[in-house]
Scaffold this motif. Structure first.
Motif, PDB file in Angstrom:
ATOM      1  N   ARG A 549       0.773  -1.172   0.001  1.00  0.00           N
ATOM      2  CA  ARG A 549       0.140   0.088  -0.100  1.00  0.00           C
ATOM      3  C   ARG A 549       0.893   1.252  -0.096  1.00  0.00           C
ATOM      4  NH1 ARG A 549      -5.394   0.951   1.994  1.00  0.00           N
ATOM      5  NH2 ARG A 549      -5.398  -1.112   2.270  1.00  0.00           N
ATOM      6  N   HIS A 550       0.622   2.128  -0.744  1.00  0.00           N
ATOM      7  CA  HIS A 550       1.282   3.379  -1.005  1.00  0.00           C
ATOM      8  C   HIS A 550       0.407   4.485  -0.630  1.00  0.00           C
ATOM      9  CE1 HIS A 550       5.140   2.101  -3.211  1.00  0.00           C
ATOM     10  NE2 HIS A 550       4.845   1.305  -2.349  1.00  0.00           N
ATOM     11  N   ARG A 551       0.512   5.483   0.076  1.00  0.00           N
ATOM     12  CA  ARG A 551      -0.248   6.720   0.447  1.00  0.00           C
ATOM     13  C   ARG A 551       0.223   7.572  -0.407  1.00  0.00           C
ATOM     14  NH1 ARG A 551      -3.431   8.755   4.603  1.00  0.00           N
ATOM     15  NH2 ARG A 551      -4.011   6.301   4.577  1.00  0.00           N
ATOM     16  N   MET A 552      -0.926   8.407  -1.200  1.00  0.00           N
ATOM     17  CA  MET A 552      -0.807   9.457  -2.332  1.00  0.00           C
ATOM     18  C   MET A 552      -1.463  10.706  -1.715  1.00  0.00           C
ATOM     19  SD  MET A 552       1.291   7.434  -4.142  1.00  0.00           S
ATOM     20  CE  MET A 552       1.587   8.598  -5.418  1.00  0.00           C
ATOM     21  N   GLU A 553      -1.122  11.874  -2.300  1.00  0.00           N
ATOM     22  CA  GLU A 553      -1.783  13.033  -2.012  1.00  0.00           C
ATOM     23  C   GLU A 553      -1.373  14.143  -2.945  1.00  0.00           C
ATOM     24  OE1 GLU A 553       0.902  15.385   1.278  1.00  0.00           O
ATOM     25  OE2 GLU A 553      -0.616  14.186   1.956  1.00  0.00           O
ATOM     26  N   PHE A 554      -2.491  14.913  -3.334  1.00  0.00           N
ATOM     27  CA  PHE A 554      -2.281  15.947  -4.225  1.00  0.00           C
ATOM     28  C   PHE A 554      -3.118  17.231  -3.824  1.00  0.00           C
ATOM     29  CE2 PHE A 554      -5.826  13.797  -5.678  1.00  0.00           C
ATOM     30  CZ  PHE A 554      -6.540  14.722  -6.420  1.00  0.00           C
ATOM     31  N   ALA A 555      -2.646  18.312  -4.066  1.00  0.00           N
ATOM     32  CA  ALA A 555      -3.504  19.606  -3.722  1.00  0.00           C
ATOM     33  C   ALA A 555      -4.677  19.830  -4.724  1.00  0.00           C
ATOM     34  CB  ALA A 555      -2.602  20.877  -3.600  1.00  0.00           C
ATOM     35  N   VAL A 556      -5.769  20.078  -4.003  1.00  0.00           N
ATOM     36  CA  VAL A 556      -6.962  20.431  -4.816  1.00  0.00           C
ATOM     37  C   VAL A 556      -7.501  21.740  -4.422  1.00  0.00           C
ATOM     38  CG1 VAL A 556      -7.474  18.026  -5.049  1.00  0.00           C
ATOM     39  CG2 VAL A 556      -8.436  19.374  -3.151  1.00  0.00           C
ATOM     40  N   LYS A 575      -6.009  -1.333  -6.475  1.00  0.00           N
ATOM     41  CA  LYS A 575      -7.077  -0.896  -5.804  1.00  0.00           C
ATOM     42  C   LYS A 575      -6.891   0.664  -5.476  1.00  0.00           C
ATOM     43  CE  LYS A 575      -9.504  -5.035  -3.668  1.00  0.00           C
ATOM     44  NZ  LYS A 575     -10.057  -5.517  -2.588  1.00  0.00           N
ATOM     45  N   ALA A 576      -7.864   1.632  -5.730  1.00  0.00           N
ATOM     46  CA  ALA A 576      -7.737   2.847  -5.157  1.00  0.00           C
ATOM     47  C   ALA A 576      -8.744   3.244  -4.189  1.00  0.00           C
ATOM     48  CB  ALA A 576      -7.782   3.724  -6.414  1.00  0.00           C
ATOM     49  N   GLU A 577      -8.142   3.576  -3.032  1.00  0.00           N
ATOM     50  CA  GLU A 577      -8.998   3.893  -1.961  1.00  0.00           C
ATOM     51  C   GLU A 577      -8.733   5.275  -1.410  1.00  0.00           C
ATOM     52  OE1 GLU A 577      -7.732   1.018   0.712  1.00  0.00           O
ATOM     53  OE2 GLU A 577      -8.913  -0.513  -0.584  1.00  0.00           O
ATOM     54  N   SER A 578      -9.906   6.069  -1.416  1.00  0.00           N
ATOM     55  CA  SER A 578      -9.865   7.348  -0.971  1.00  0.00           C
ATOM     56  C   SER A 578      -9.789   7.519   0.519  1.00  0.00           C
ATOM     57  CB  SER A 578     -11.299   8.094  -1.223  1.00  0.00           C
ATOM     58  OG  SER A 578     -11.142   9.494  -0.818  1.00  0.00           O
ATOM     59  N   ALA A 579      -8.702   8.201   0.985  1.00  0.00           N
ATOM     60  CA  ALA A 579      -8.693   8.322   2.598  1.00  0.00           C
ATOM     61  C   ALA A 579      -9.350   9.648   2.948  1.00  0.00           C
ATOM     62  CB  ALA A 579      -7.206   8.495   2.875  1.00  0.00           C
ATOM     63  N   SER A 580      -9.099  10.736   2.347  1.00  0.00           N
ATOM     64  CA  SER A 580      -9.903  12.088   2.868  1.00  0.00           C
ATOM     65  C   SER A 580      -9.539  12.963   1.751  1.00  0.00           C
ATOM     66  CB  SER A 580      -9.380  12.571   4.123  1.00  0.00           C
ATOM     67  OG  SER A 580      -7.834  13.104   4.014  1.00  0.00           O
ATOM     68  N   CYS A 581     -10.445  13.841   1.352  1.00  0.00           N
ATOM     69  CA  CYS A 581     -10.609  14.699   0.370  1.00  0.00           C
ATOM     70  C   CYS A 581     -11.303  16.174   0.791  1.00  0.00           C
ATOM     71  CB  CYS A 581     -11.077  14.600  -0.894  1.00  0.00           C
ATOM     72  SG  CYS A 581     -10.133  13.487  -1.921  1.00  0.00           S
ATOM     73  N   PRO A 582     -10.913  17.191   0.614  1.00  0.00           N
ATOM     74  CA  PRO A 582     -11.837  18.584   1.296  1.00  0.00           C
ATOM     75  C   PRO A 582     -13.363  18.409   0.664  1.00  0.00           C
ATOM     76  CG  PRO A 582     -10.052  19.140  -0.491  1.00  0.00           C
ATOM     77  CD  PRO A 582      -9.854  17.703  -0.198  1.00  0.00           C
ATOM     78  N   ALA A 583     -13.910  19.323   1.250  1.00  0.00           N
ATOM     79  CA  ALA A 583     -15.358  19.256   0.895  1.00  0.00           C
ATOM     80  C   ALA A 583     -15.335  20.026  -0.618  1.00  0.00           C
ATOM     81  CB  ALA A 583     -16.173  20.329   1.787  1.00  0.00           C
ATOM     82  N   ALA A 584     -16.497  19.926  -1.342  1.00  0.00           N
ATOM     83  CA  ALA A 584     -16.549  20.163  -2.843  1.00  0.00           C
ATOM     84  C   ALA A 584     -16.445  21.687  -2.971  1.00  0.00           C
ATOM     85  CB  ALA A 584     -17.883  19.890  -3.401  1.00  0.00           C
ATOM     86  N   ASP A 585     -16.620  22.672  -1.893  1.00  0.00           N
ATOM     87  CA  ASP A 585     -16.533  24.097  -2.059  1.00  0.00           C
ATOM     88  C   ASP A 585     -15.136  24.682  -1.368  1.00  0.00           C
ATOM     89  OD1 ASP A 585     -17.470  23.569   0.484  1.00  0.00           O
ATOM     90  OD2 ASP A 585     -18.948  25.046   0.478  1.00  0.00           O
ATOM     91  N   THR A 586     -14.320  23.783  -0.965  1.00  0.00           N
ATOM     92  CA  THR A 586     -13.094  24.153  -0.094  1.00  0.00           C
ATOM     93  C   THR A 586     -11.811  23.623  -0.977  1.00  0.00           C
ATOM     94  OG1 THR A 586     -13.102  22.367   1.328  1.00  0.00           O
ATOM     95  CG2 THR A 586     -14.500  24.456   1.893  1.00  0.00           C
ATOM     96  N   VAL A 595      -3.354   0.449  -3.662  1.00  0.00           N
ATOM     97  CA  VAL A 595      -2.841  -0.900  -3.211  1.00  0.00           C
ATOM     98  C   VAL A 595      -2.538  -1.795  -4.243  1.00  0.00           C
ATOM     99  CG1 VAL A 595      -3.441  -2.919  -1.736  1.00  0.00           C
ATOM    100  CG2 VAL A 595      -4.345  -0.681  -1.214  1.00  0.00           C
ATOM    101  N   PHE A 596      -1.430  -2.314  -4.427  1.00  0.00           N
ATOM    102  CA  PHE A 596      -0.732  -3.293  -5.416  1.00  0.00           C
ATOM    103  C   PHE A 596      -0.880  -4.764  -4.939  1.00  0.00           C
ATOM    104  CE2 PHE A 596       3.040  -4.819  -7.764  1.00  0.00           C
ATOM    105  CZ  PHE A 596       2.094  -5.290  -8.693  1.00  0.00           C
TER     106      PHE A 596
END
Length: 725
Positions: A549-556, A575-586, A595-596
């Motif tokens: 498993r590799h944790r990835m992140e990017f700015a939105v 597999k691609a599993e979402s951990a956390s993303c900001p609310a749609a308007d932020t 996950v490989f």
């Protein structure tokens, strides 16, 4: 891909040789996965091959062709005629991939004719006669690959006590991938409930039949997941977008989507969410009463009248037509009439005129059943306008200016867009606008160009008028959108595209601009968000059936990271599993895990992870790669020997873990090898009464397993029968 290496090689070879290709097979056999892999391979090729990938479920071919044009050119409001379409698309050299195609030979011919410069790969459930094309019937997986898929989806190796049942399941379904994935999901769910690593009851094991597994799984679904599954099944086989799911469900669906995805009862792709396969239908039925699609007609009408954009309506056009058809069949004529009146003007403006035709047809049928004179007049008039507009476009292409002027004059007179008694000739005729519902189409050389909104036509409802059924749903009218520009004020269209005038060149510089590349949303002028292309993530070597498993992140930015759309194109090994993303308007940081879990040792793997923004464009792409080293197989189980014959000993063995290529049998002095698929060997040439011991091991390119049996004395022995015995 799991067990599809040969099929992939054939498809790539046929396409390289210039053949159009049609892939067919039953739902759930893996056609979409195969097409995605071909598209991914082409996009990743060193020669920079371009790909246009179109979902076609529920769409008439003329709308598929229009979607193709929109995918390749920087304009949304221009509908080229057939000849101009061929000239423009002749400059596009790409791989055209069309999934979920359900048309006939004529529809297929129209699609290919519209893309003369493209290689074409199409998939559907049934074969279609196609001159000059190669056809590939996609079958189920081999026994070895099917058993490996069961183990992969169950999240553990198959146990010895379930090997026979798993083998019988594979044989019964003939290696059908979706059925196996869903069966493994049911078993894994039962084991999670029991907490013992074993199914909590016989109804959920591999030995159980489909109805028994469905009952067990339905009983474990949350109420929210059960409702969502029944909702999605009502629209099978059409996909539902995430935004429409929330509208129809009337409640948050994120947690239910995750729950159903983990059980392989819900799948997501670029077109939306589906609950495919018979097993998903059985689980839905066992979880509660399944509501028919007709029951959602009012929801769709309210959604459109509440302000759905024409782009949103275009995306859902197949769903709208499906609900209308079901409502008509169910005799829900008031709901069908209201939905058709809400959808028709919006579909006219989207240029999805195949869906527009269907909506007008079903709306007229409902109006006649209700004996509503006003509604019959409305739908009849709109269909006449649709036919006139199509006829005018054809006339413009053919250069029939005189006939064109007459039809334009008739339509303008009905819609109030032209002065009484006006006459037209030559080029003026082919650039005159024609009122179509609440939109204005400028008919130009070679096509139709939407230039704005106009006042209402005689057959439309008045602004704010409620439908005759008294449901209180407000049908939109022309004045709701404001008055549109006159012909002289129309100016350039989207992206600065000015429709070509009669006699002008067809050169690309004089028409819509070609997208570069056609398969990706890279035109920053028309994007809500700037696409983030993350650096390639390399996993290195991971043992087969082990996970890394590799944790990835990017700015939105606001609206640029919809976690529900996170997807990977190879779900077998990644597999691609979402951990956390900001609310749609932020804005903020979006975090997810990749996950490989390589399924086959000795191969190199790659996949593409994507996320969409609020406008359904790709906001993030990530290429991931990894390898799985070849490893020796496990030792054979249940080795035994029998000496019933006078000159031979019969040797047998059971399940062999891993991926052996050969089985070696030895008497301690000499040995022989047989193919890995065999489970017996007869050692011949012995004398009567000979006592001999044997051992067995499995072999592949990484080396041999331990000798079996593993327990002392590590040999099995037998004595041939004596003469006369």
């Amino acid at each position: 891909m799991l067990g599809r290496e040969r099929e992939l090689a054939r498809l790539h070879g046929w396409l390289a040789d210039g053949h159009p290709v049609f892939v067919y097979g039953p739902p759930g056999v893996g056609k979409s996965s195969l097409l995605r892999r071909v598209a991914t391979d082409r996009a990743a090729a060193s020669d920079g091959g371009e790909v246009v990938h179109l979902p076609a479920a529920g769409l008439p071919v003329e709308d598929i062709v229009q979607d193709l044009f929109h995918a390749c050119f920087e304009t949304e409001d221009y509908k080229p005629g057939r000849d101009r379409m061929r000239r423009l698309m002749g400059s596009v050299q790409a791989l055209l991939v069309v999934d979920d195609f359900h048309g006939g030979p004529d529809d297929l011919a129209a699609l290919v004719d519209a893309a003369p410069g493209c290689q074409v790969l199409v998939a559907g459930d049934e074969p279609v006669a196609w001159d000059g094309a190669k056809a590939l019937r996609l079958e189920g997986l081999s026994e070895a690959d099917a058993l490996a898929l069961l183990a992969l989806e169950a999240g553990r190796p198959l146990r010895r006590d379930e090997a026979d049942a798993a083998g019988e399941l594979v044989a019964a379904v003939r290696g059908h991938p979706l059925t196996l994935v869903q069966a493994a999901g049911a078993v894994a769910a039962a084991e999670r409930v029991s907490g013992t690593g074993c199914p909590s009851d016989a109804g959920t094991g591999f030995a159980a039949d489909e109805p028994a597994r469905a009952v067990g799984l339905a009983g474990r679904l949350s109420d929210e997941a059960g409702r969502l599954l029944r909702l999605v099944r009502a629209f099978d086989p059409l996909p539902l977008s995430s935004s429409l799911l929330a509208v129809l469900a009337g409640e948050p669906v994120g947690a239910a989507v995750v729950e159903l995805e983990a059980l392989a009862l819900l799948g997501r792709d670029g077109a939306g969410c589906r609950a495919p396969g018979r097993f998903a239908g059985l689980v839905a039925e066992r979880s509660g009463a399944v509501r028919g699609a007709a029951g959602f007609a009012v929801h769709l009408t309210e959604w459109m009248c509440a302000g759905a954009s024409r782009h949103e309506v275009a995306v859902e056009s197949a769903v709208i037509c499906h609900v209308l058809t079901e409502a008509s069949l169910a005799g829900e004529h008031p709901a069908a009439r209201d939905l058709a009146r809400a959808a028709a003007p919006l579909l006219a403006r989207t240029l999805r005129w195949g869906a527009w035709r269907k909506v007008l047809e079903l709306g007229l049928e409902a109006a006649r059943s209700l004996e509503s004179v006003e509604d019959v007049e409305y739908f009849t008039h709109e269909e006449q306008v649709r036919r006139r507009t199509l006829g005018i476009a054809a006339g413009a292409v053919a250069g029939t200016a005189a006939g064109l002027a007459a039809v334009v004059g008739q339509s303008a007179a009905h819609g109030g867009a032209a002065a009484p008694g006006a006459t037209h000739s030559g080029a003026a005729a082919v650039t005159h606008p024609v009122v179509i519902g609440i939109g204005v189409a400028a008919v130009v050389a070679g096509g139709v160009f939407m230039v704005g909104l106009a006042g209402g036509s005689g057959g439309q409802p008045e602004a704010g008028a409620a439908p005759a059924s008294g449901t209180g749903v407000r049908i939109p009218s022309a004045s709701d959108a404001g008055s549109g520009p006159s012909v002289s004020e129309a100016g350039p269209g989207p992206s600065g595209f000015r429709p070509p005038r009669s006699g002008e060149s067809d050169a690309l510089t004089d028409g819509p601009r070609l997208r570069r590349p056609p398969s990706r949303n890279t035109d920053e002028e028309h994007r809500t968000c700037k696409a983030v292309v993350m650096p390639t993530e390399t996993f290195g070597a991971v043992a087969a059936e082990q996970a890394e498993r590799h944790r990835m992140e990017f700015a939105v930015a606001p609206g640029c990271g919809d976690a529900d759309t996170l997807a990977v194109d190879d779900r077998t090994n990644w597999k691609a599993e979402s951990a956390s993303c900001p609310a749609a308007d932020t804005s903020g940081t979006c975090t997810f895990d990749v996950v490989f879990t390589p399924r086959t040792p000795g191969l190199t793997y790659s996949a593409r992870v994507t996320m969409l923004d609020a406008s359904r464009h790709e906001s993030m792409t990530l290429k991931v790669t990894g390898t799985s080293p070849q490893v020796p197989p496990g030792a054979p189980t249940e080795v035994d020997a029998y000496g019933d014959e006078t000159t031979s000993v019969f040797i047998s063995w059971g399940y062999v873990p891993g991926r052996p290529t050969e089985i070696e049998i030895s008497n301690g002095e000499t040995s022989t090898r047989v193919a890995a698929g065999l489970n017996t060997y007869t050692w011949r040439g012995l004398q009567p009464g000979t006592h001999m011991c044997f051992r067995v091991r499995a072999v592949n390119s990484a080396g041999p397993s331990d000798w079996a049996p593993l327990d002392p004395p590590h040999m099995v022995c037998a004595t041939t029968a004596a003469n006369g015995g």
